[in-house]
Design a protein around this motif. Structure first.
Motif, PDB file in Angstrom:
ATOM      1  N   TYR A   1      35.677 -38.042  49.158  1.00 32.19           N
ATOM      2  CA  TYR A   1      34.718 -39.153  49.379  1.00 32.19           C
ATOM      3  C   TYR A   1      35.130 -40.397  48.611  1.00 32.19           C
ATOM      4  CZ  TYR A   1      31.492 -36.937  52.532  1.00 32.19           C
ATOM      5  OH  TYR A   1      30.944 -36.383  53.640  1.00 32.19           O
ATOM      6  N   SER A   2      35.602 -40.176  47.393  1.00 33.39           N
ATOM      7  CA  SER A   2      36.002 -41.360  46.613  1.00 33.39           C
ATOM      8  C   SER A   2      37.221 -42.044  47.232  1.00 33.39           C
ATOM      9  CB  SER A   2      36.278 -40.972  45.159  1.00 33.39           C
ATOM     10  OG  SER A   2      37.354 -40.065  45.120  1.00 33.39           O
ATOM     11  N   ASN A   3      37.938 -41.328  48.068  1.00 35.16           N
ATOM     12  CA  ASN A   3      39.096 -41.929  48.746  1.00 35.16           C
ATOM     13  C   ASN A   3      38.803 -42.273  50.201  1.00 35.16           C
ATOM     14  OD1 ASN A   3      41.861 -41.901  47.123  1.00 35.16           O
ATOM     15  ND2 ASN A   3      40.587 -40.207  46.411  1.00 35.16           N
ATOM     16  N   GLY A   4      37.538 -42.184  50.583  1.00 32.00           N
ATOM     17  CA  GLY A   4      37.151 -42.559  51.947  1.00 32.00           C
ATOM     18  C   GLY A   4      37.525 -41.542  52.999  1.00 32.00           C
ATOM     19  N   ILE A   5      37.745 -40.281  52.599  1.00 34.75           N
ATOM     20  CA  ILE A   5      38.104 -39.251  53.575  1.00 34.75           C
ATOM     21  C   ILE A   5      36.881 -38.381  53.844  1.00 34.75           C
ATOM     22  CG2 ILE A   5      39.557 -37.211  53.989  1.00 34.75           C
ATOM     23  CD1 ILE A   5      41.646 -38.562  52.127  1.00 34.75           C
ATOM     24  N   LYS A   6      36.480 -38.326  55.130  1.00 39.78           N
ATOM     25  CA  LYS A   6      35.290 -37.544  55.467  1.00 39.78           C
ATOM     26  C   LYS A   6      35.614 -36.049  55.514  1.00 39.78           C
ATOM     27  CE  LYS A   6      32.558 -40.689  58.263  1.00 39.78           C
ATOM     28  NZ  LYS A   6      32.166 -40.995  59.632  1.00 39.78           N
ATOM     29  N   VAL A   7      34.633 -35.216  55.115  1.00 38.30           N
ATOM     30  CA  VAL A   7      34.786 -33.759  55.207  1.00 38.30           C
ATOM     31  C   VAL A   7      33.783 -33.246  56.236  1.00 38.30           C
ATOM     32  CG1 VAL A   7      34.671 -31.572  53.970  1.00 38.30           C
ATOM     33  CG2 VAL A   7      35.539 -33.600  52.809  1.00 38.30           C
ATOM     34  N   TYR A   8      34.255 -32.562  57.275  1.00 40.42           N
ATOM     35  CA  TYR A   8      33.357 -32.084  58.334  1.00 40.42           C
ATOM     36  C   TYR A   8      32.920 -30.635  58.146  1.00 40.42           C
ATOM     37  CZ  TYR A   8      35.008 -36.237  60.805  1.00 40.42           C
ATOM     38  OH  TYR A   8      35.328 -37.504  61.155  1.00 40.42           O
ATOM     39  N   GLN A   9      33.772 -29.816  57.600  1.00 39.36           N
ATOM     40  CA  GLN A   9      33.468 -28.379  57.551  1.00 39.36           C
ATOM     41  C   GLN A   9      34.162 -27.742  56.348  1.00 39.36           C
ATOM     42  OE1 GLN A   9      35.145 -25.139  60.186  1.00 39.36           O
ATOM     43  NE2 GLN A   9      33.518 -25.930  61.509  1.00 39.36           N
ATOM     44  N   VAL A  10      33.473 -26.789  55.727  1.00 39.22           N
ATOM     45  CA  VAL A  10      34.086 -26.064  54.617  1.00 39.22           C
ATOM     46  C   VAL A  10      33.837 -24.573  54.842  1.00 39.22           C
ATOM     47  CG1 VAL A  10      34.079 -25.673  52.116  1.00 39.22           C
ATOM     48  CG2 VAL A  10      33.652 -27.969  53.001  1.00 39.22           C
ATOM     49  N   ARG A  11      34.893 -23.769  54.661  1.00 42.62           N
ATOM     50  CA  ARG A  11      34.737 -22.326  54.896  1.00 42.62           C
ATOM     51  C   ARG A  11      35.607 -21.561  53.882  1.00 42.62           C
ATOM     52  NH1 ARG A  11      36.366 -18.362  59.014  1.00 42.62           N
ATOM     53  NH2 ARG A  11      38.297 -19.503  59.275  1.00 42.62           N
ATOM     54  N   VAL A  12      35.037 -20.486  53.361  1.00 42.98           N
ATOM     55  CA  VAL A  12      35.809 -19.655  52.425  1.00 42.98           C
ATOM     56  C   VAL A  12      35.997 -18.288  53.082  1.00 42.98           C
ATOM     57  CG1 VAL A  12      35.854 -18.608  50.127  1.00 42.98           C
ATOM     58  CG2 VAL A  12      34.753 -20.827  50.462  1.00 42.98           C
ATOM     59  N   HIS A  13      37.225 -17.759  53.099  1.00 43.03           N
ATOM     60  CA  HIS A  13      37.361 -16.420  53.682  1.00 43.03           C
ATOM     61  C   HIS A  13      38.300 -15.519  52.885  1.00 43.03           C
ATOM     62  CE1 HIS A  13      41.252 -17.228  55.539  1.00 43.03           C
ATOM     63  NE2 HIS A  13      40.751 -18.394  55.919  1.00 43.03           N
ATOM     64  N   GLU A  14      38.128 -14.206  53.158  1.00 44.33           N
ATOM     65  CA  GLU A  14      38.935 -13.163  52.503  1.00 44.33           C
ATOM     66  C   GLU A  14      40.387 -13.294  52.975  1.00 44.33           C
ATOM     67  OE1 GLU A  14      37.561 -10.012  50.882  1.00 44.33           O
ATOM     68  OE2 GLU A  14      36.059 -11.556  50.442  1.00 44.33           O
ATOM     69  N   PRO A  15      41.345 -12.772  52.231  1.00 42.32           N
ATOM     70  CA  PRO A  15      42.733 -12.861  52.709  1.00 42.32           C
ATOM     71  C   PRO A  15      42.961 -12.006  53.961  1.00 42.32           C
ATOM     72  CG  PRO A  15      42.589 -11.479  50.763  1.00 42.32           C
ATOM     73  CD  PRO A  15      41.239 -12.097  50.945  1.00 42.32           C
ATOM     74  N   THR A  16      43.781 -12.505  54.842  1.00 47.78           N
ATOM     75  CA  THR A  16      44.150 -11.724  56.036  1.00 47.78           C
ATOM     76  C   THR A  16      45.471 -11.012  55.739  1.00 47.78           C
ATOM     77  OG1 THR A  16      45.424 -13.548  56.888  1.00 47.78           O
ATOM     78  CG2 THR A  16      43.119 -13.425  57.603  1.00 47.78           C
ATOM     79  N   LEU A  17      45.881 -10.163  56.677  1.00 46.66           N
ATOM     80  CA  LEU A  17      47.171  -9.482  56.490  1.00 46.66           C
ATOM     81  C   LEU A  17      48.301 -10.513  56.449  1.00 46.66           C
ATOM     82  CD1 LEU A  17      48.524  -6.713  56.234  1.00 46.66           C
ATOM     83  CD2 LEU A  17      48.784  -6.681  58.696  1.00 46.66           C
ATOM     84  N   GLU A  18      48.065 -11.582  57.210  1.00 47.90           N
ATOM     85  CA  GLU A  18      49.075 -12.641  57.224  1.00 47.90           C
ATOM     86  C   GLU A  18      49.230 -13.259  55.836  1.00 47.90           C
ATOM     87  OE1 GLU A  18      49.943 -15.280  60.764  1.00 47.90           O
ATOM     88  OE2 GLU A  18      48.712 -16.577  59.512  1.00 47.90           O
ATOM     89  N   ASP A  19      48.073 -13.437  55.139  1.00 47.27           N
ATOM     90  CA  ASP A  19      48.150 -13.984  53.782  1.00 47.27           C
ATOM     91  C   ASP A  19      48.963 -13.060  52.884  1.00 47.27           C
ATOM     92  OD1 ASP A  19      46.552 -16.262  54.215  1.00 47.27           O
ATOM     93  OD2 ASP A  19      44.744 -15.020  54.179  1.00 47.27           O
ATOM     94  N   VAL A  20      48.711 -11.767  53.051  1.00 49.14           N
ATOM     95  CA  VAL A  20      49.431 -10.786  52.230  1.00 49.14           C
ATOM     96  C   VAL A  20      50.918 -10.848  52.550  1.00 49.14           C
ATOM     97  CG1 VAL A  20      49.644  -8.328  51.681  1.00 49.14           C
ATOM     98  CG2 VAL A  20      47.409  -9.278  52.265  1.00 49.14           C
ATOM     99  N   PHE A  21      51.206 -10.897  53.858  1.00 55.08           N
ATOM    100  CA  PHE A  21      52.592 -10.922  54.315  1.00 55.08           C
ATOM    101  C   PHE A  21      53.316 -12.136  53.727  1.00 55.08           C
ATOM    102  CE2 PHE A  21      55.844 -12.104  57.426  1.00 55.08           C
ATOM    103  CZ  PHE A  21      56.511 -10.898  57.580  1.00 55.08           C
ATOM    104  N   ILE A  22      52.657 -13.291  53.839  1.00 56.47           N
ATOM    105  CA  ILE A  22      53.291 -14.526  53.335  1.00 56.47           C
ATOM    106  C   ILE A  22      53.472 -14.444  51.818  1.00 56.47           C
ATOM    107  CG2 ILE A  22      52.951 -17.021  53.057  1.00 56.47           C
ATOM    108  CD1 ILE A  22      51.683 -16.927  55.903  1.00 56.47           C
ATOM    109  N   LEU A  23      52.457 -13.903  51.166  1.00 57.17           N
ATOM    110  CA  LEU A  23      52.535 -13.773  49.713  1.00 57.17           C
ATOM    111  C   LEU A  23      53.730 -12.908  49.300  1.00 57.17           C
ATOM    112  CD1 LEU A  23      51.031 -14.016  46.890  1.00 57.17           C
ATOM    113  CD2 LEU A  23      50.033 -11.801  47.442  1.00 57.17           C
ATOM    114  N   LEU A  24      53.894 -11.794  50.029  1.00 55.89           N
ATOM    115  CA  LEU A  24      54.937 -10.835  49.640  1.00 55.89           C
ATOM    116  C   LEU A  24      56.338 -11.213  50.103  1.00 55.89           C
ATOM    117  CD1 LEU A  24      52.952  -7.560  50.322  1.00 55.89           C
ATOM    118  CD2 LEU A  24      53.601  -8.461  48.097  1.00 55.89           C
ATOM    119  N   THR A  25      56.394 -11.985  51.175  1.00 60.18           N
ATOM    120  CA  THR A  25      57.735 -12.309  51.697  1.00 60.18           C
ATOM    121  C   THR A  25      58.131 -13.750  51.418  1.00 60.18           C
ATOM    122  OG1 THR A  25      56.857 -12.912  53.862  1.00 60.18           O
ATOM    123  CG2 THR A  25      57.549 -10.624  53.575  1.00 60.18           C
TER     124      THR A  25
END
Lengths: 268, 270, 338
Positions: free
Chosen positions: C310-334
């Motif tokens: 907001y201080s930089n004039g950038i609007k935020v439309y949506q915020v979401r928090v989610h658990e890691p997916t297998l893809e997150d694990v895969f990327i983390l490990l590889t």
């Protein structure tokens, strides 16, 4: 044992089916073979006075037929190996506990079909040139024995090339050079007795020269260089030795590819 | 920006170089071929008959040089037809054909120009390969004659390229394992009388041979190998025939290519 | 009875390759494809071998299917050693190595199956029955493709035919190297459903290699992640996800024209001091920002981010928090692999 029968039937069925499905290629190959042969034969005939054409025509024709056995084995078995490897078919056959060898040998069906058809048509050309049928032979059984021995040798040789192409690239020209040398120096084109004295030991050392002598005896009754009985024994020994070598080399090649993987290196 | 002819040729020269670099044996084998053919014909002929009979029949002064030059012509013609006619098929096997066709220029330009550097190189190699043979038999004059033959071969290449494109168009339309029109190469050579006078062929075949460019190239080679100084007038006649064939074949080729392109795109066999 | 259908222990494999440098020069290079791979596949399960390109998946599959000898280590399939009892191993496995080759072009699907069935010793009515069964099972009959030439097949049909061949002799184990690669969603789904059905209803053991995480999450009971010739993780999907339990993903949809995205990523990094983040352009001048955070940090990070935007004039439309997916694990490990 039973299972091997079914396998062999499957392989024969496959090659006949492919022959039918690639019928345009088949016809094209026959035509191409005939035309090339005619070019060379017409060239060679220019060296002979017309009065002698009748005498030389059967020898030249059978020389060409025998050469076709050699070159079609090399190209239809050895040359096809690259396609077989690159399409992943080696692995697929190994997974069914089927060695690639009988599948590759089965290509002889295609090669022999082209050879047979082309030979018959070239025989017609020769008959026209010589003014008499060149296909009438002195002893058909001996001709058949000679051709079977020759086919065993050429198929074994093609398998050796095929085995080599699993590991190294084999340029087609080298094979053609080897084929040409076998044709002229190896006594396929002419009787060993007609070759210059210095070249005869080379011809005798080339396995194909011996069944060629047998075939010529069967065709014209020309006495084989080392006598019929000796030529039969020598040819059988050479044929068995080549077949055994092909078996040993292929076994080693299969071990090699299990260690290093199958790679399509052997384009010819 | 559309691709120019130079762009296509430059890319093709590069790919030819890279291919030869990685297939050195092929490069060297091109040099061996004419000698191999000469050896085959000479060996066969001399075992069956004599060189003297050959000289008399063909009415040439140096049969060995003539066979060598003819072998060079056979090989270079074979290379042109083979390279150009099977190029499209080869690209289809590799899966590169659609990308070639996506080159931003006219399709016929790509299909004609892309194989040309490789065809020229192969032909030149085949002819240069016989240079040592020519020099051996006739010294510098032999080299000069060879150069003359090479020029005629280049000229003969123009109609041959057109003819090859017509063959390529045919093979593109059909789905086969190999170039099913490959019999045309030996047919053209057979009718051109490469190793023998065309008079030995039946009259109808002699008539047919006039529509193939190789006949004129072979005749030019024969003239060069026969006389110490070739008859310029006769050579000019042959050159004119080649120019006329160039126009006819290349005109037909562009039409054939257009038709086959439409058929291929319609049936989706790319 | 054996618990494990496949066991691999300490598999090592090196390849020799040649680098071409110039017209005549070439240099030998040893590629270490496998550096001690071990895993087990339990009978009747769907097992996924996951890994990025060049990680060693296909080499592992080739060793297990007897096509390649390991330099070191041991592997067994249904108790048979893949080196010394190769023929027995081949009797009990059905394999697809590639979905786009391995068949004769000018033979129809049915003819190709018949041929490979005969090589496996099937004949007469039994052969015909099995061919019809597998054509039906993989859906080629339904597509009317049984009597089409192989060269006329679409990629989806080729993949189905490859699976049909693997099933032809009714093996207890299926080993499939990337069986859905390049397929449309419908064909991929058909194959996935079929694999699960074969495992659940016919008690077949299925080993697949894939780098499609979605697919692995959907069908695999156990997975192993292979990276740079080593197994870097092994377990159920849940167990693997827990490996990344110290990570949460915060996703924000923000207003950010495409032209400023590159610059924006650096600025956001500086503003909120987060190391792992990614910006993905969306339609209508929006972008998706993804920030990986530790559990408990998410509220602070979200507040800081919104304030900074907001201080930089950038609007935020949506915020979401989610658990890691297998893809997150895969990327983390590889991460950091070639």
């Amino acid at each position: 044992m039973m299972r091997n029968d079914i396998r062999i039937r499957a392989i024969i069925w496959l090659h006949f089916l492919r022959l039918w499905r690639y019928k345009f290629s088949f016809l094209n190959n026959i035509l191409t073979t005939i035309l090339w042969l005619t070019i060379f034969v017409l060239g060679a005939l220019m060296f002979i006075p017309s009065s002698k054409w009748g005498e030389m025509a059967p020898i030249a024709l059978w020389g060409i037929i025998m050469w076709q056995f050699l070159s079609s084995s090399v190209w239809y078995i050895g040359g096809w190996t690259w396609f077989f490897i690159s399409q992943g078919l080696v692995e697929e056959h190994l997974l069914t506990n089927t060695s690639p060898v009988p599948v590759l040998v089965g290509r002889a069906i295609t090669g022999l079909s082209v050879t047979l058809a082309a030979s018959l048509l070239v025989a017609l050309v020769f008959t026209g040139l010589a003014g008499a049928s060149v296909l009438i032979v002195y002893n058909p059984l001996i001709v058949l024995v000679g051709l079977v021995l020759l086919a065993t040798m050429t198929i074994s040789y093609a398998l050796l090339l095929s085995a080599a192409s699993f590991r190294i690239g084999i340029p087609g020209t080298i094979l053609d050079i080897a084929n040409f040398i076998s044709f002229v120096l190896g006594g396929l084109a002419v009787p060993i007795a007609n070759l210059p004295e210095q070249i005869r030991p080379i011809a005798l050392a080339i396995p194909y020269a011996h069944p060629a002598e047998i075939v010529r005896y069967g065709v014209r009754g020309l006495e084989p260089y080392l006598g019929l009985a000796n030529e039969l024994i020598i040819s059988t020994i050479f044929a068995l030795a080549l077949a055994l070598s092909a078996r040993i080399v292929f076994k080693r090649t299969m071990k090699y590819i299990r260690k290093h993987g199958v790679k399509a290196v052997g384009r010819m | 920006m559309p691709s120019t002819s130079i762009d296509i040729i430059r890319a093709s020269v590069f790919s030819t170089y890279a291919w030869l670099k990685n297939n050195k044996w092929l490069f060297f084998s091109m040099l061996i071929w004419p000698y191999l053919m000469t050896f085959l014909i000479l060996a066969l002929g001399m075992v069956y008959g004599s060189l003297e009979t050959y000289r008399e029949r063909l009415g040439i002064s140096n049969p060995v040089l003539y066979i060598l030059a003819s072998s060079g012509i056979v090989m270079s013609s074979l290379m042109i037809v083979d390279v150009v006619a099977t190029s499209a098929l080869y690209h289809r096997w590799l899966g590169t054909l659609p990308y070639l066709l996506l080159t931003p220029t006219k399709t016929y330009k790509v299909l004609i120009l892309e194989p040309v550097p490789s065809a020229i190189l192969s032909s030149t190699m085949s002819m240069l390969a016989i240079l040592p043979g020519a020099v051996f038999f006739e010294g510098l004059l032999g080299a000069g004659k060879l150069f003359l033959i090479l020029l005629v071969v280049y000229l003969g290449m123009l109609p041959l390229i057109g003819l090859s494109v017509i063959i390529a168009s045919l093979t593109l339309v059909l789905r086969e394992e190999t170039n099913i029109a490959s019999f045309l190469t030996p047919l053209i050579l057979l009718l051109s009388g490469v190793f023998y006078p065309i008079q030995v062929l039946p009259t109808i075949l002699q008539g047919m041979s006039r529509i193939f460019p190789t006949l004129y190239v072979v005749q030019a080679a024969k003239l060069t190998a026969t006389y110490t100084i070739p008859e310029i007038k006769a050579l000019l006649g042959l050159i004119s025939a080649l120019i006329i064939l160039t126009l006819i074949y290349n005109g037909t080729a562009s039409l054939a290519l257009g038709t086959s392109e439409r058929m291929v795109k319609k049936s989706g066999v790319i | 009875m054996l618990v494990n259908a496949i066991e691999a222990k300490g598999l090592v494999k090196n390849y020799v390759t040649w680098d071409r440098r110039g017209f005549f020069k070439r240099k030998k290079r040893i590629v270490k494809a496998l550096k001690g791979v071990s895993f087990n596949v339990i009978r009747g399960e769907v097992f996924g071998l996951l890994g990025p390109n060049g990680a060693g998946k296909t080499t592992t599959v080739k060793i297990i299917t007897t096509l390649l000898l390991p330099d070191e280590g041991k592997a067994t399939v249904m108790g048979y050693d893949v080196v010394s009892e190769a023929e027995k191993v081949r009797e009990v496995i059905g394999v697809t190595l590639s979905v786009e080759k391995g068949f004769f072009w000018k033979l129809t699907g049915r003819e190709n199956l018949k041929y490979f069935g005969m090589l496996r010793g099937l004949k007469g009515r039994e052969l015909d029955r099995r061919v019809e069964e597998v054509l039906e099972l993989v859906g080629l009959k339904e597509l009317g493709a049984s009597d089409k030439l192989y060269e006329e097949y679409s990629l989806g049909m080729k993949a189905r035919l490859a699976l049909a061949r693997a099933l032809l002799h009714d093996p207890p184990i299926l080993i499939l190297d990337e069986p859905t690669i390049g397929l449309d969603p419908m064909s991929a789904r058909t194959i996935r459903e079929l694999l699960v059905k074969l495992a659940r209803e016919e008690d077949k053991t299925v080993l697949i290699t894939t780098h499609n995480m979605f697919e692995a999450e959907l069908i695999c009971d156990h997975v192993a992640i292979i990276n740079d010739g080593r197994i870097v993780a092994y377990g159920t999907i849940g167990e693997l996800k827990r490996r990344a339990a110290d990570r949460l993903a915060v996703e924000m949809i923000i207003a950010a024209p495409h032209t400023i995205l590159g610059d924006l990523e650096a600025r956001i990094s500086k503003l909120i001091g987060i190391r792992e983040l990614g910006l993905e352009p969306l339609e209508e001048g929006r972008a998706r920002l993804r920030i990986v955070v530790k559990p408990g940090e998410e509220e602070v990070i979200i507040a800081k981010s919104i304030e900074a935007f907001y201080s930089n004039g950038i609007k935020v439309y949506q915020v979401r928090v989610h658990e890691p997916t297998l893809e997150d694990v895969f990327i983390l490990l590889t991460k950091g692999s070639k």
